[in-house]
Enzyme design. Sequence first.
Site, PDB file in Angstrom:
ATOM      1  N   THR A 117       0.819  -1.215   0.000  1.00  0.00           N
ATOM      2  CA  THR A 117       0.000   0.000   0.000  1.00  0.00           C
ATOM      3  C   THR A 117       0.852   1.264   0.000  1.00  0.00           C
ATOM      4  OG1 THR A 117      -1.524   1.303   1.378  1.00  0.00           O
ATOM      5  CG2 THR A 117      -0.117  -0.225   2.535  1.00  0.00           C
ATOM      6  N   TYR A 141      -1.949   0.042  10.036  1.00  0.00           N
ATOM      7  CA  TYR A 141      -2.206  -0.619   8.755  1.00  0.00           C
ATOM      8  C   TYR A 141      -0.967  -0.533   7.858  1.00  0.00           C
ATOM      9  CZ  TYR A 141      -3.844  -1.196   3.974  1.00  0.00           C
ATOM     10  OH  TYR A 141      -3.966  -1.596   2.663  1.00  0.00           O
TER      11      TYR A 141
HETATM   12  N1  UFG Z   1     -13.085  11.237   1.634  1.00  0.00           N
HETATM   13  C1  UFG Z   1     -14.112  12.130   1.842  1.00  0.00           C
HETATM   14  N2  UFG Z   1     -15.347  11.626   2.152  1.00  0.00           N
HETATM   15  C2  UFG Z   1     -15.597  10.288   2.252  1.00  0.00           C
HETATM   16  C3  UFG Z   1     -14.532   9.379   2.034  1.00  0.00           C
HETATM   17  C4  UFG Z   1     -13.287   9.902   1.733  1.00  0.00           C
HETATM   18  O1  UFG Z   1     -13.950  13.348   1.775  1.00  0.00           O
HETATM   19  O2  UFG Z   1     -16.741   9.891   2.547  1.00  0.00           O
HETATM   20  C5  UFG Z   1     -11.766  11.770   1.298  1.00  0.00           C
HETATM   21  C6  UFG Z   1     -10.688  11.387   2.313  1.00  0.00           C
HETATM   22  O3  UFG Z   1     -10.663  12.283   3.369  1.00  0.00           O
HETATM   23  C7  UFG Z   1      -9.446  11.415   1.438  1.00  0.00           C
HETATM   24  C8  UFG Z   1      -9.952  10.984   0.049  1.00  0.00           C
HETATM   25  O4  UFG Z   1     -11.356  11.190   0.081  1.00  0.00           O
HETATM   26  O5  UFG Z   1      -8.967  12.704   1.351  1.00  0.00           O
HETATM   27  C9  UFG Z   1      -9.690   9.535  -0.260  1.00  0.00           C
HETATM   28  O6  UFG Z   1     -10.120   8.755   0.849  1.00  0.00           O
HETATM   29  P1  UFG Z   1     -10.345   7.180   0.773  1.00  0.00           P
HETATM   30  O7  UFG Z   1     -10.908   6.762   2.082  1.00  0.00           O
HETATM   31  O8  UFG Z   1     -11.100   6.843  -0.468  1.00  0.00           O
HETATM   32  O9  UFG Z   1      -8.898   6.601   0.570  1.00  0.00           O
HETATM   33  P2  UFG Z   1      -7.561   6.863   1.405  1.00  0.00           P
HETATM   34  O10 UFG Z   1      -6.764   7.823   0.589  1.00  0.00           O
HETATM   35  O11 UFG Z   1      -7.808   7.192   2.815  1.00  0.00           O
HETATM   36  O12 UFG Z   1      -6.950   5.395   1.417  1.00  0.00           O
HETATM   37  C10 UFG Z   1      -5.981   5.043   0.562  1.00  0.00           C
HETATM   38  C11 UFG Z   1      -5.950   3.522   0.435  1.00  0.00           C
HETATM   39  C12 UFG Z   1      -5.464   2.894   1.706  1.00  0.00           C
HETATM   40  C13 UFG Z   1      -4.172   3.541   2.125  1.00  0.00           C
HETATM   41  C14 UFG Z   1      -4.347   5.024   2.286  1.00  0.00           C
HETATM   42  C15 UFG Z   1      -3.045   5.708   2.688  1.00  0.00           C
HETATM   43  O13 UFG Z   1      -7.225   3.031   0.124  1.00  0.00           O
HETATM   44  O14 UFG Z   1      -5.253   1.527   1.481  1.00  0.00           O
HETATM   45  O15 UFG Z   1      -4.765   5.553   1.047  1.00  0.00           O
HETATM   46  O16 UFG Z   1      -3.265   7.061   2.943  1.00  0.00           O
HETATM   47  F1  UFG Z   1      -3.767   3.049   3.297  1.00  0.00           F
END
Ligand code: UFG
Length: 330
Positions: A117, A141
């Site tokens: 990841t 994680y």
């Molecule tokens: N977001 C929102 N609203 C939501 C969901 C997400 O504004 O309902 C935003 C988050 O704050 C973030 C972006 O959208 O800024 C992306 O969020 P995600 O939850 O879709 O994905 P992440 O970037 O948090 O997760 C990804 C990978 C993980 C990894 C992580 C590391 O899916 O496996 O990046 O930062 F660990």
Amino acid sequence: MAVLVTGGAGYIGSHMVLALVDQGEDVVVLDNLSTGFRWAISPKAKLVVGDIADQQLVQKSIADHGVDAVVHFAGSIVVPDSLSDPLGYYFNNTVKSRSLIESCVETKVQYFIFSSTAAVYGIPSTNPVFEDANLAPISPYGSSKLMTEWMLRDCAAAYDLNYIALRYFNVAGADPAGRSGQSTPRATHLIKVACQTALAKRDHMDVFGRDYDTPDGTCIRDYIHVSDLIAAHMDALGHLRKGGGSKVFNCGYGRGYSVLEVIKSVEKAIGGPLDARDAPRRAGDPPELVAGADKVRVALGWQPQHQDLDFIVQSALAWERHLQRRNDAA
Ligand code: UFG
């Protein structure tokens, strides 16, 4: 010769199984069905229900089917959950991976592909972030996955095992042929949540933070279509089987989109506005995370096909509609 896919009933694993059976490979899925679905597995694959740490079961499955390669997806994947349950995450992702790797070494499996990841980078000091950047995960994680990368590195040096670790950026979308997609009910990922909101499965969605130091104030991510991600796994398998050495690659496109750009893409797909409300920042979100993505193209010859954000969103939406029809029919 067969490929063992751990977590093959899950979102990304089920797409890997489809790609393998499409190529005529013999596939054995090992999944404990804790979060995956039996129906998500191609009927052409053999399912073994069980745990990756059950060494007797794993070694028997490898021997019975003549497995030469293991593709390891099984694990816990919700970053905020890892902060409240670090020991659970180290157990599922690190301890159990150690057991699986040991089973591979014992049974002389030569090739191992690991789902790692971008979380191994934590909050990178520059974007795009390349594979040789500082590794500083900010969640259990990310640490649990990085430890597995290190176990693989050390085992490749000590034993006859070659591996590829693929560091996923933001995986999204669904099989363009509509055979699989992200089906976990308690979804937290942006594109899935936005599609659920678009189909009124949620009454609204939150935009976590509009005060970041980015052009529109929302976080930027590198969204990669799940089928392109799987293509990188298939390329990795070919590389290893041709005698290629162990490597670590980023998997992303090298292009970032903001949360608001993703929401606009969903609005375009449905032809109307989404109820997206401003909310406080979510703990642990890096402002920007974009892959330095050249290495995987050069070393594996990876050629992504679905880089268009609108396409990614449309395929995710099509899958969400499919799930809705399934539920309505049930
Ligand atoms: N977001 C929102 N609203 C939501 C969901 C997400 O504004 O309902 C935003 C988050 O704050 C973030 C972006 O959208 O800024 C992306 O969020 P995600 O939850 O879709 O994905 P992440 O970037 O948090 O997760 C990804 C990978 C993980 C990894 C992580 C590391 O899916 O496996 O990046 O930062 F660990």
